[in-house]
Write an enzyme that holds these catalytic residues in place. Structure first.
Site, PDB file in Angstrom:
ATOM      1  CB  THR A 189      -0.863  -0.239   1.077  1.00 52.06           C
ATOM      2  OG1 THR A 189      -1.716  -1.239   1.193  1.00 52.06           O
ATOM      3  CG2 THR A 189      -1.765   1.164   1.280  1.00 52.06           C
ATOM      4  CE  LYS A 232      -4.514  -1.755   1.189  1.00 48.25           C
ATOM      5  NZ  LYS A 232      -5.331  -2.491   1.867  1.00 48.25           N
TER       6      LYS A 232
END
Length: 286
Positions: free
Chosen positions: A89, A165
């Site tokens: 991420t 995300k």
């Protein structure tokens, strides 16, 4: 497939193990000593992992990914992978930069961050958000299938996967904040917060995020962490930076950033993300 896996944290170790279980040849490397992955070959350097049919990175943040891949010179090494699958991420900006850097180096790049905690990773039940050239995603799809329940494709620009995300993580943190405040409110009126959350997550909010994090809040079970408050703060900051770039106001994200900072100021950065609920509880005198 011949796969290199870089980053053996709580998520990475389970993901690498699933690749081994699916019959792939896996070489692993971690910045620290890291755990042993049965059936995988531990290599002495990131360069030894960053080769073969594909290399997967699952590192903590932008700085770690940039240090290993870019500053570490892996894209200039004599041997490089056909495709790099970035599953960390990270920021939208870094993902965009990585796509350009990989294109110049002649290495395919797919961004494929995941939704799911370590238990989902161990079960191969992650939801994987992928973006990049269709041909490159198709090439690594057997690897994604070994690690996840479903791959969700979001086009040919890798940074789109990272935007998805970050949007999802913003919604998760928002849900935790809402449950923490609601539980504190209920307790202010003599209702056990656990009872409130049990009822609501079984009825109006009977979805995985509310049920899983609601259960942790109800039980005040914040250790061991599946995903820490410190990492949650990192992701909210990334969302705010990407929002500013796109001129998209996200006022509640700013509230979440400040509440996460409050938790870190009270030395709670390394407990589970569900522990964000402790901020509302403490402010209410409970």
């Amino acid at each position: 497939m011949d796969v290199g896996f870089i980053g053996l944290g709580r998520m990475g170790r389970a993901m690498a193990a699933n690749l081994v279980e699916a019959g792939h040849t896996v070489r692993v490397w971690n910045r620290s000593a890291g755990p042993e992955i049965e059936g995988a070959t531990r290599v002495a350097s990131a360069a030894e992992a960053f080769r073969g049919d594909a290399a997967i990175t699952m590192l903590a943040d932008d700085a770690a990914l940039r240090a290993v891949i870019v500053e570490g010179g892996l894209l200039d090494a004599p041997e490089r992978p056909a495709v790099h699958v970035g599953m960390s991420t990270v920021s939208v900006a870094l993902s965009r930069d990585l796509a350009a850097i990989h294109a110049r180096a002649g290495v395919g790049y797919v961004a494929a961050p995941v939704f799911g905690r370590p238990d989902a990773a161990a079960a191969g039940a992650l939801n994987i958000v992928a973006a990049g050239p269709e041909s490159e995603i198709g090439r690594v799809q057997p690897l994604l299938d070994a690690m996840g329940a479903k791959t969700w494709r979001f086009g040919d620009a890798p940074e789109r996967a990272n935007a998805v995300k970050l949007a999802g993580n913003f919604m998760i943190v928002s849900a935790i904040e809402a449950m923490g405040e609601a539980a504190a409110f209920a307790e202010g009126h003599g209702v056990a917060g656990a009872d409130l959350l049990e009822m609501l997550t079984a009825t109006l909010f009977a979805s995985p995020v509310y049920k899983n994090y609601g259960g942790l809040i109800a039980a005040k079970r914040y250790e061991p962490p599946g995903f820490t408050l410190r990492l949650g703060l990192k992701d909210v900051r990334l969302a705010l930076a990407a929002a500013e770039e796109a001129q998209v106001p996200m006022p509640f994200a700013s509230v979440l950033r400040d509440n996460l900072l409050d938790a870190l100021a009270h030395r709670a950065g390394d407990i589970d993300l569900a522990g964000l609920a402790t901020v509302a509880a403490r402010r209410s005198g409970r």
